[in-house]
Motif scaffolding. Sequence first.
Motif, short mmCIF file in Angstrom:
data_model
loop_
_atom_site.label_atom_id
_atom_site.label_comp_id
_atom_site.label_asym_id
_atom_site.label_seq_id
_atom_site.Cartn_x
_atom_site.Cartn_y
_atom_site.Cartn_z
N ARG A 1 0.85 -1.22 0.00
CA ARG A 1 0.00 0.00 0.00
C ARG A 1 0.88 1.25 0.00
O ARG A 1 0.61 2.22 -0.74
N ALA B 1 1.80 -9.62 -12.19
CA ALA B 1 2.20 -9.48 -13.60
C ALA B 1 2.92 -8.15 -13.81
O ALA B 1 3.61 -7.97 -14.81
N TYR C 1 7.04 -7.80 -14.47
CA TYR C 1 7.63 -7.86 -15.83
C TYR C 1 7.68 -6.46 -16.41
O TYR C 1 8.72 -5.98 -16.90
N PHE D 1 5.85 2.16 -24.04
CA PHE D 1 4.42 1.74 -24.10
C PHE D 1 4.29 0.33 -23.54
O PHE D 1 3.40 0.04 -22.73
N VAL D 2 5.21 -0.56 -23.98
CA VAL D 2 5.06 -1.97 -23.59
C VAL D 2 5.02 -2.09 -22.08
O VAL D 2 4.12 -2.71 -21.49
N PHE E 1 1.91 -0.30 -20.52
CA PHE E 1 0.65 -1.01 -20.78
C PHE E 1 0.57 -2.26 -19.90
O PHE E 1 -0.49 -2.55 -19.31
N ILE F 1 -0.48 -1.15 -16.46
CA ILE F 1 -1.92 -0.81 -16.37
C ILE F 1 -2.75 -2.11 -16.37
O ILE F 1 -3.65 -2.30 -15.54
N ALA F 2 -2.38 -3.03 -17.29
CA ALA F 2 -3.17 -4.28 -17.36
C ALA F 2 -3.07 -5.02 -16.03
O ALA F 2 -4.07 -5.52 -15.49
N ALA F 3 -1.87 -5.03 -15.46
CA ALA F 3 -1.72 -5.73 -14.16
C ALA F 3 -2.55 -5.01 -13.10
O ALA F 3 -3.15 -5.66 -12.24
N PHE G 1 -5.33 -3.60 -13.45
CA PHE G 1 -6.73 -4.07 -13.56
C PHE G 1 -6.84 -5.48 -13.02
O PHE G 1 -7.76 -5.83 -12.30
N ARG G 2 -5.81 -6.32 -13.35
CA ARG G 2 -5.91 -7.72 -12.90
C ARG G 2 -5.89 -7.78 -11.39
O ARG G 2 -6.63 -8.56 -10.78
N LEU H 1 -3.92 6.53 -14.93
CA LEU H 1 -4.21 7.04 -16.29
C LEU H 1 -4.42 8.55 -16.24
O LEU H 1 -3.92 9.29 -17.10
N LEU I 1 -1.14 10.20 -16.03
CA LEU I 1 -0.43 10.16 -17.34
C LEU I 1 -0.98 11.25 -18.24
O LEU I 1 -0.21 11.98 -18.90
#
Lengths: 665, 210, 301, 477
Positions: D266, D313, D316, D381-382, D385, D388-390, D392-393, D404, D407
């Motif tokens: 946290r 995730a 990475y 970007f890689v 992105f 961000i995806a992690a 959400f997961r 976001l 950014l």
Amino acid sequence: MNLLMASIAMIAVSGLPGAVLDKRRLGGQFLATLFSAAGSICGLYAVGRWLAAGGQSDLRIPWTLVPGADFHVGLDGLSAAFLLPIFLISMLGSIYGQGYWRQSEHAENGRKLRLFYGLCAAGMASLVVARNSVVFLFGWEVMALGAFMLVATEDDQPSVAEAGWLYLVATHAATLTLFGLFGALWAICGTFDLPADGSKLAPAAANTVFVLALLGFGFKAGIMPLHVWLPSAHANAPSHVSALMSGVLIKMGVYGFLRVSSFLPEPPLWWGGLLLALGVVSGVIGLAFAVAQQDFKRLLAYSSIENIGIIFIATGLALLGRATHRADWVLLGMGGAVWHVWNHALFKALLFYCAGSVIHAVETREINLLGGLGKRMPWTAFCFVVGATAVCGLPPLNGFVSEFLIYVGLFGTLGIPDAGATLPAAALAAPGLALIGALAVACYATAMAGIFLGAPRSSRVEHAHEARWTMLAPMFALAGGCVFVGLAPGVVAPAIDPAIAAWTSAAPGGSELAAALIPLAERAPLGWLSALGLSLVAMLALGGVVLAARLRPRFVSSSVTWGCGYVAPTARMQYTSTSFSEILTGLFRWALGPRVNRPKIDELFPQSASFASSVPDSVLERVIRPGLNWIAERILWFRVFQQGNVRAYLFYMFAALVLLLIWPH
Amino acid sequence: MFTLTTLLELVLLLNFFVLGASRLRTAVNLVAVQGMLLGAAPLWLEHGPRVVLLSLGTMAVKGILIPRLLLYAMRDQTIGPEFRPAGGFIASLLLGAVGTGASLWFGGTLPLHNGEHSQLIVPASLATTFAGFVMLFTRVKTISQSLGYLVLENGVFIFGLLLIEAVPAMVEIGVLLDLIVAVFVMGIIIQHINRELDPLEVQHLSSLKE
Amino acid sequence: METAIHLLTVLLLPLVLRGVINKTKAAFAGRVGPPLLQPFYDVIRLAQKDSVISETTGWVFRAGPVVGLATVLLASLLAPFGRESAPVSFSGDVFLFVYLLALGRFFMAIASLDTGSAFEGMGVTRELTFSALAEPALFFGFLVMASLSRSLSLSEMLGESFGPQWQTSSASLVLVLVSWFIILLAENSRIPFDDPNTHLELTMIHEVIVLDHSGPALAMILYGASVKLLLFCSLIVQMLSPFDSGYALVDAGVFVVETLVLAAFIGVIESTMARLRMPDVPRLLVTACVLSAFGIILLPH
Amino acid sequence: MAVYLVVLPALAALAALLVPSDRWRPWLLPLGSGLHVACLASLIRSGETVSQFDGWLVLDSTAKVFMLAIGVLHFLCMLYAPGYLALRPERPNRILCACMLASLAMMSLVVLSRHLGLMWVAVEATTLVTAPSIYFNHNARSLEATWKYLLICSVGIALALLGSFFLAYSALYAGLKPTLLFDDLMAAAPNLSRPWLHAAFILLLVGYGAKMGLSPMHTWKPDAYGEAPGMVGALMAGGVTSCVFLAVLRIYQIAVRGGDGAFASRTMIFFGLLSMLTAAVFMVRQRDFKRMLAYSSVEHMGILVFGVGLGGAAIYGVLLHVINNALAKGVLFLSAGNIHRAYGSKLTDHVTGAMRGLPLSGSLFLFGFFAGCGSPPFSPFVSEFSIIAAAFRERHFIGAAIFLAALMAVFLGMGATVLGITLGKPSRPPQQAAFADGAWTGAPIVLLMSLVLLLGLYLPPFLSDLVNQAAASLAMN
């Protein structure tokens, strides 16, 4: 499929040889057009062959970039439907650029323009065939950055730099929303595949995905509240770039929305309703702004917003069809949407090319300074008339066909052909569409008159000359396309059915709805339309011959225009674009908020006075710009924390330390 | 009689004196004395050639080398001998007292190993660190800020006593080395400041701001 | 046989209508008025005259009247007269009908603007704006008609007799009737909106568009305008006549009589009302829209 | 074998001190750095983990990733150095060259060291070594910047030392042999005493966070990067902060293994988002484009820490972002240096039309900005992105939304400045022809930019395996 990827690569590289060669000679220019044209033709052939014979439609190459996402591209009905305009318009644009942006006249930015023109077109083509979100985002951003560099070609003019910045902000906001959208999709569905598996989406998640998609793709499509970047970007870009942007680039927003909405399960009614409402508002208010513009490229840009509104009306109808499981509405809605995408690509590109040749001749975009160009540029005027008739959706030409489908679909919501579920509220969009059509007639009649007809309002028109043949050839090709699609819709319809089928079958449980779809040609009386179109053309020819016979020089004497007997009319007495739009601006005052600075005459013998009125974009000038400035002013207060005092800096560290230590963990 | 606890009490006392010192030169000397005391502290904890060598080294560095460096850097300074903390003496003293109280309380909360060492080590180190911070907040001139940094460093050193046998010598030397170089570089910069900037600006050093 | 009657009606009836209107207005004004067939004589006279064309105009000016006439004639093939269906009818021809009239209006507008005179500009701005407000009302009416007749073809929509509909949904039919009558007056520039035979440019809408045309072109415009008047009258007459005798000739005769009665009624309206102020015209058109919009809401489901 | 990574640059630094002539000394820089990269390349190709001095210096997969980022950036900056120093004959560059190479040595030491005490000494050394290079311009402003950098970082690192002692004591208290070796600590982590570990984590995070430039301890960054030459700024933003981030990563591992994972994650997320928001706030209407780049560095440190806080995730993405951020910052700082020198000013109201005045540096600056904001064809970007995806997961929806929004806010603030500089008519022709785009001052940036583009399109297999191994080894929760 490999031929398609090869053609995309060829278009992408089309600008490179030019960039290397010396900027004086024209070699680079021809090479760029050669490559672009060759790539487009191969692309068109590949898509045509796929539409006709089907065949291999998937290509997957292992790609180690983002774990779980390899380079997966594919071709299905929807992609094919959107690939055709991309290849066609980018090829014609490149040919048009030969004459319009000759390397010798624009030495320092000609090569940059061609380089990014190829990249932008290739970006669009690759995003349309992308089958996973990473490739989609790559294509999306290459297109967005390419378009930014194109818009900012003449960035030495402050207005162009401002337009470029506005475009960049809007497109980046769209990109970040898409980051959020595809991140959420990956988190929920577990894979990056683009037509994701919709069954995993719970209703709440589906609603968030829908809203994110509408925001992200709405920014690029330019639907009303998100349209702020569109007018200034299209007005300040070189005309063949504006044609590419208006004809095809904003359609990528539509494609993205269609692709994402295709796999969302069980669309609730309010989705379709929201789209219908947004479409009508964009159409009507967009045209109200268009009529009030004094810069004809901004007028064409607002008209693009109106056409995007029409496309969203059709998409809304299709979504309602999926919500109530009415295959008929889906067929007409999606058919109307895709067909209008094609039509708009054709006639809007044509109009922007006409605008380009006018600018090439008179170097200004002010309608109030033009007039009487019809006599000096007859072919451009003819093409503009064809384009204007098509964009207003008037019968013999292609605009009418797609609006006809949308009308039949909207009337269908009253349960016209078969008494299934009825949605009278949705049918209210039909009168909205009629109002849009009539306003378009008003807008384009006055634009046509302001530029081409009447007497020249300023000296700029004197030395105007007709455009070069490299500019006229693409214009005639597009005009021919509009007439052909208008008179022979039956030929074009079969190419749209796969798109409708692809859109409906992607949803979970959408296959039985897709099975109920009948070919478009059977549903809509396209045969009758072409028959009546041809008979209209015949009657026109007959009437023309009769009138020509009676107007032979023997029977005609020419004189000054009959201004009710006023013998000395001057060109300045003609109606200008502001006066044309005066009544309509008054009616839509609440939306447009025109700025009028009337001279204040207070002394007895008033000196010279001037009157100026302008209609700035109300969403931008009244909501966004003041809003952002207000926020910036508030944020500037935070600078008090960085006033150079080391002791304060050390105190921040100490405070952070103590806070963390006493924080109840 | 002269146990480790009393030594630590002396160090705490010195903290207050340094906070209250009105002349820069006395402040430097007080810090030097504190350094000497701390240098000697390890002798109480452990015996053996390594420790003796170490404490002698520390005393040399903290007691003699660094104060000389600071005084050398100060020698041709135009700033007046007296140096008032920004908030005035009383405020900094009060702050010092509050800090010592707080560190005593906080030291108490942290469970102490029932070690043979004095109970006072953890609170003393926290108090000295806090005193260092107070000097950094309130003093304006560069010299006094580096003094504040030194007091802070002493605070950390006190805590180091607990782990005399754990932390290998090499790291101890490394820490001392870094301390020397840090003060050395600070001294050079202070000299440059006095040479380059006019006295007024030296006071505030706040031209770089948003 | 029906198509022959239909073509004959389209050829002769329009100019007679215009004559009847002028005759009624003359009667109200206590004048004898021009003979009933005066419009015929005008058209024939104009067709033989030479024309005077301003040199600022181009091919658009000459094409305007031709397109105007052609579109109206083609539209007349779609509209049903009497109980028979129109010569050409398919599902969705109502949209073609409306958009053909829009095409005619578009070309007439740019033709008149080609002359480059301030008066044409004034007329075109008003004409296009007001017709833009009139179109939605027309479409609301068509929505009502379509949902009642379950079809999108004008012939099926207006072809059968309206007896049963008048019992079930008379309210919405009345609303549509009134709003369509207002639209008729607006589109054909009758009195409350525009004075057909005025010559004060500031007040003209339709007349000023044709200000600069002469000779055969003017004849085409006059005849085209009359056919347009007939089309709008047929829309209203088809809704009103409940009578279905089953014989082609008898129905055609009844249709002609009803249209003439409607023309007389228009003449009465023109004699009893004065022209509206220009800002009031949009308000009246918006009320027409609202009326026909309520027509939908009152539809029995 | 791994120790050569530290010794080689150190020797080069000494050599630099000895070389008398200002003209030949700069050529030592690319030589020293080149040797370092060559040695690193051979180590990576050999594949297995190298451990020396009984576990004190270990080159495992994570260390290789960080070493790669720092080594490549340092080598390319050193390629840039001779060209730059040739343009600044009036400044003696003996200290600068020595400091550059010494900083490489110290950074390598930080990355390699597994003993937290040794790591602390190395981090303190990097501070002391980079301080003189900030003072290269020898004017009042750079002097003040150096003083603030030195003071804040030293105080921060003193706290870190206290934190290390707390950590060692937590082992002592738990009855184990007190140690600062990372592997022993990881082994003993579950039964370290919880309150000591908690206090240690906080002290270390605040201490090393100050060195890393996390908000609210970032206040020295705009001054230091604003006044240092572009090359030094690039090294600090890409190299020094990355290696200190490795230190924070180590401590986070221990805290999570020690059972304090919830609080630690946290806090990291809080610090990450706070840094990004601070960067966004201070970039609004920023008139000095070097200070703007400093805030961009604060933002990217925030992204790294946010990613680590997410775990899973995102690791990475974080490791990839270390490399991408280093390269992107290299491009931005070096091209900003060129523009600053050519226009003789850092303020946006004096500098416009850089893309026309300085075609190479201007366009590289613009595309570096696009890369920095995570636009797809470029490598950041890689990583952004996947973070961000992690997010959400891991169901941190609010966190992802703030991420976001930050950014976007950063893009708005930064974009206004960058476009103000690059687009438009050139405000003043470059001062002297000498300062126009030269081969030596341009080629390294083009190399960096092509790396950013290449890594954005295709990840070479050896690199993706390395990052995956590292991510697997770091995967905690």
